[in-house]
Design a protein around this motif. Structure first.
Motif, short mmCIF file in Angstrom:
data_model
loop_
_atom_site.label_atom_id
_atom_site.label_comp_id
_atom_site.label_asym_id
_atom_site.label_seq_id
_atom_site.Cartn_x
_atom_site.Cartn_y
_atom_site.Cartn_z
N LEU A 155 45.51 24.06 -14.82
CA LEU A 155 44.35 23.68 -15.62
C LEU A 155 43.04 23.99 -14.92
CD1 LEU A 155 45.54 20.29 -17.13
CD2 LEU A 155 45.28 22.48 -18.29
N ARG A 156 43.01 23.80 -13.61
CA ARG A 156 41.77 24.08 -12.89
C ARG A 156 41.42 25.56 -12.97
NH1 ARG A 156 40.46 22.64 -6.51
NH2 ARG A 156 38.37 23.56 -6.48
N ARG A 157 42.43 26.41 -12.84
CA ARG A 157 42.19 27.86 -12.93
C ARG A 157 41.74 28.23 -14.34
NH1 ARG A 157 44.63 32.52 -10.77
NH2 ARG A 157 43.33 34.29 -11.41
N ILE A 158 42.35 27.65 -15.35
CA ILE A 158 41.95 27.92 -16.73
C ILE A 158 40.49 27.56 -16.93
CG2 ILE A 158 42.26 27.21 -19.13
CD1 ILE A 158 45.25 26.92 -18.53
N ALA A 159 40.11 26.36 -16.47
CA ALA A 159 38.74 25.89 -16.64
C ALA A 159 37.76 26.79 -15.88
CB ALA A 159 38.62 24.45 -16.15
N GLU A 160 38.11 27.17 -14.66
CA GLU A 160 37.22 28.01 -13.85
C GLU A 160 37.00 29.36 -14.51
OE1 GLU A 160 39.12 28.17 -10.07
OE2 GLU A 160 38.21 26.30 -9.34
N GLU A 161 38.07 29.97 -15.00
CA GLU A 161 37.95 31.29 -15.62
C GLU A 161 37.16 31.20 -16.91
OE1 GLU A 161 38.61 34.01 -14.32
OE2 GLU A 161 40.14 33.69 -12.78
N ALA A 196 42.79 18.44 -24.01
CA ALA A 196 42.05 17.26 -23.59
C ALA A 196 41.16 17.54 -22.39
CB ALA A 196 43.02 16.13 -23.27
N ALA A 197 41.63 18.40 -21.47
CA ALA A 197 40.86 18.70 -20.26
C ALA A 197 39.67 19.61 -20.55
CB ALA A 197 41.78 19.35 -19.23
N LEU A 198 39.82 20.53 -21.51
CA LEU A 198 38.77 21.50 -21.79
C LEU A 198 37.67 20.95 -22.69
CD1 LEU A 198 41.01 24.65 -22.34
CD2 LEU A 198 39.45 24.27 -20.43
N ALA A 199 38.01 20.02 -23.56
CA ALA A 199 37.04 19.51 -24.53
C ALA A 199 35.77 18.96 -23.88
CB ALA A 199 37.70 18.46 -25.42
N PRO A 200 35.86 18.14 -22.82
CA PRO A 200 34.63 17.62 -22.20
C PRO A 200 33.77 18.71 -21.56
CG PRO A 200 36.54 16.31 -21.55
CD PRO A 200 37.06 17.54 -22.21
N LEU A 201 34.36 19.88 -21.31
CA LEU A 201 33.63 21.00 -20.72
C LEU A 201 32.97 21.86 -21.78
CD1 LEU A 201 36.29 22.11 -18.06
CD2 LEU A 201 34.37 20.55 -17.75
N GLY A 202 33.17 21.50 -23.05
CA GLY A 202 32.58 22.29 -24.13
C GLY A 202 33.38 23.52 -24.49
N VAL A 203 34.66 23.52 -24.14
CA VAL A 203 35.53 24.67 -24.42
C VAL A 203 36.64 24.22 -25.38
CG1 VAL A 203 37.05 26.44 -23.47
CG2 VAL A 203 35.08 25.65 -22.15
N GLU A 204 36.74 24.90 -26.51
CA GLU A 204 37.75 24.55 -27.50
C GLU A 204 39.02 25.38 -27.30
OE1 GLU A 204 38.57 25.06 -32.32
OE2 GLU A 204 36.63 25.59 -31.46
N LEU A 205 40.16 24.71 -27.25
CA LEU A 205 41.44 25.41 -27.23
C LEU A 205 41.81 25.67 -28.68
CD1 LEU A 205 43.95 26.54 -25.88
CD2 LEU A 205 44.91 24.23 -25.86
#
Length: 237
Positions: A155-161, A196-205
């Motif tokens: 998940l961290r790598r997904i968020a970073e990329e 759930a992890a991406l939503a607070p970052l403003g990224v929609e899955l």
């Protein structure tokens, strides 16, 4: 003698750039960072300040001619040409992105973009397709590779990329090897956790695809089917 206060300064700036980019940096600091690559050794902070003072701004420095740049003490022809090159490369980059921008509006279009990355794969792979606000493709990134049996979604790598490309939407995709393209319990869990992890970052899955031997299953569609089945069962009781 003790170490200079500038010891490790370049390394620290590079680490900061990799972590956060140049957000919040003043013009002279951005210019200093650029000068690292034209002048491999020594302190270039004073030179960066001198250039900004002479030309008025970072834009003024980068718009200046080679001849004008060379009038500033400490700037040789190599450095001047390097600085003059930066805006031309940036212009070409922007034009290249504009020409190659592909819009993805449907699952089928996303599938066509992602499917080639899984052709002939012998291990399980995990990719993300990153989209901008207008659904234009910003990039495709591999975020994990595992054994034939399993591949842990990082998940961290997904968020970073996703954040590095300034994506606002992503498609997550992985493949099953020697198996059916049917979402497993782990696939459902990974989807829920990633969303759930991406939503607070403003990224929609947008969706999570499962590929296997040219076949693809959309977990968004499967989720809707699963919900409909659950609703029907609930009504019976």
């Amino acid at each position: 003698m003790g170490k200079s206060v500038h010891t490790g300064h370049r390394s620290r700036m590079k680490e900061e750039f990799l972590a956060r980019g140049v957000e919040g940096w003043p013009d002279h600091r951005i210019l200093e960072f650029a000068l690292f690559f034209a002048i491999p050794q020594g302190d270039v902070n004073d030179l960066a300040h001198a250039l900004i003072e002479h030309f008025g701004s970072l834009a003024g420095v980068l718009d200046a001619s080679v001849e004008e740049l060379c009038k500033v003490k400490g700037v040789g022809s190599h450095t001047a040409i390097f600085l003059r090159m930066l805006p031309t490369v940036a212009q070409r980059y922007q034009k290249s992105r504009a020409r190659s921008a592909t819009i993805v509006n449907t699952q089928q279009e996303a599938k066509e973009e992602l499917a080639p990355y899984f052709y002939g794969a012998r291990n399980e792979l995990v990719y993300i397709l990153c989209l901008g606000g207008n659904n234009q493709i910003l990039g495709v990134r591999r975020v994990a590779e595992g054994s034939i049996q399993s591949s842990e979604v990082n998940l961290r790598r997904i968020a970073e990329e996703a954040l590095s490309l300034r994506a606002v939407k992503i498609y997550l995709a992985h493949n099953h090897v020697n198996n059916l393209a049917i979402p497993s319990r782990e696939d459902w869990r990974a989807t829920d956790v990633a969303r759930a992890a991406l939503a607070p970052l403003g990224v929609e899955l947008v969706d999570h695809f499962v590929f296997e031997d040219g076949e693809m299953v959309s977990m968004a569609d499967s989720e809707q089917y699963r919900y409909r089945q659950y609703t029907l069962l609930s009504r019976k009781f």
